[in-house]
Design a protein around this motif. Sequence first.
Motif, PDB file in Angstrom:
ATOM      1  N   THR A 238      40.307  36.814  34.720  1.00 13.29           N
ATOM      2  CA  THR A 238      39.410  38.223  34.653  1.00 13.29           C
ATOM      3  C   THR A 238      38.985  38.876  33.314  1.00 13.29           C
ATOM      4  N   ASP A 242      35.182  38.845  33.762  1.00 13.14           N
ATOM      5  CA  ASP A 242      34.733  40.430  34.291  1.00 13.14           C
ATOM      6  C   ASP A 242      34.921  41.428  32.982  1.00 13.14           C
ATOM      7  N   ARG A 265      41.479  44.729  42.008  1.00 15.35           N
ATOM      8  CA  ARG A 265      40.252  44.782  41.445  1.00 15.35           C
ATOM      9  C   ARG A 265      40.111  46.490  41.031  1.00 15.35           C
ATOM     10  N   TYR A 281      32.681  45.883  39.728  1.00 22.28           N
ATOM     11  CA  TYR A 281      34.230  45.638  39.803  1.00 22.28           C
ATOM     12  C   TYR A 281      34.652  44.389  38.854  1.00 22.28           C
ATOM     13  N   GLN A 284      39.626  40.542  41.053  1.00 21.70           N
ATOM     14  CA  GLN A 284      39.676  39.962  42.353  1.00 21.70           C
ATOM     15  C   GLN A 284      40.819  40.973  43.493  1.00 21.70           C
ATOM     16  N   GLN A 285      40.272  41.530  44.257  1.00 20.38           N
ATOM     17  CA  GLN A 285      41.028  42.414  45.106  1.00 20.38           C
ATOM     18  C   GLN A 285      41.908  41.702  46.224  1.00 20.38           C
TER      19      GLN A 285
END
Length: 319
Positions: A238, A242, A265, A281, A284-285
């Motif tokens: 992540t 992200d 997330r 976002y 990851q949810q």
Amino acid sequence: MFKLEVLIILIIALIVDLIISDPDWIPHPVVLIGGLISTLEKYLLKNEDSPQRAKIKGAILVVIVLGLSYYLSYLVVVLSGQLNNYFALMLKIFLLSLTLALKGLIDAGQEVYSALKASDLKLAREKVNQIVGRDCSQSSKQEVIRAVLETLAENTSDGILAPAFYYLIGGLPLAVTYKAVNTMDSMLGYKNDRYLNFGFTAARTDDFFNYIPARLTAILMSAAAFLLHYDFRGALKTVFNDAQKHPSPNAGYPEAAAAGALSLRFGGINYYHGQKSFRAYIGQQNKKFELADILKLNMLIYFTVGLFFISAAAIFVLI
């Protein structure tokens, strides 16, 4: 020996923070710095200022605040040392503890946790509104949890590791100067009509000072996830994928590490002054936000801070 003494002082200051945090009987340096910023803003910023003039005045404010913060704290260290070495040491430890916010950060998250555990969503909204920049007055339980997790993750860098980092490389004056940088950004770093130009230098200065601490926090938080048997790979993935999606060039790094470690997330719809805003976002949810996530993040923060001190001690031994 000198470097080891510096680290020991920092450890004691953190312990003092955990015991007494921010006592009410003494004005907090951030409050004093905030008063200085407000006074300078009052005298410098005028409605008729052109964008360029506002930028210049904002830069002047930054120079004055940083200069005074460093010089006055340096003066305190020197003058107290001339009076008595033991007094100087105690004063340094106490003032340094005021630049750290581990207990305050954990307590803020715990207050939201306690309110939600008691099914008092209204109180939880009020508590989270005290520590975030967005409006959570109408947020659901899930969004309240997301808000507190995001701010706890970000402030692990801003409120704990960054001032500790700057103390280790520049002593108490640089740690206080960092708090001044952080305070200027929180007061002036808005992209609205009033502060877009006047707060430009303050915001960019904050970006510069937080560049290394934010990334260091992400690395240490990922390592802490490994030790706690959280999602270590998710944290690293992540961060790499992200972190740069965040509007801030730095805040996304600790937030990404926390989101990945907890298999959550972050990001989504936020409200600022009644205006709806979408934030990209991060993570990851894999599961819904749960109340226990606050406690898990608190533990992750403790381990991250612990790894920071272990790493600092290792570096001092090696060099």
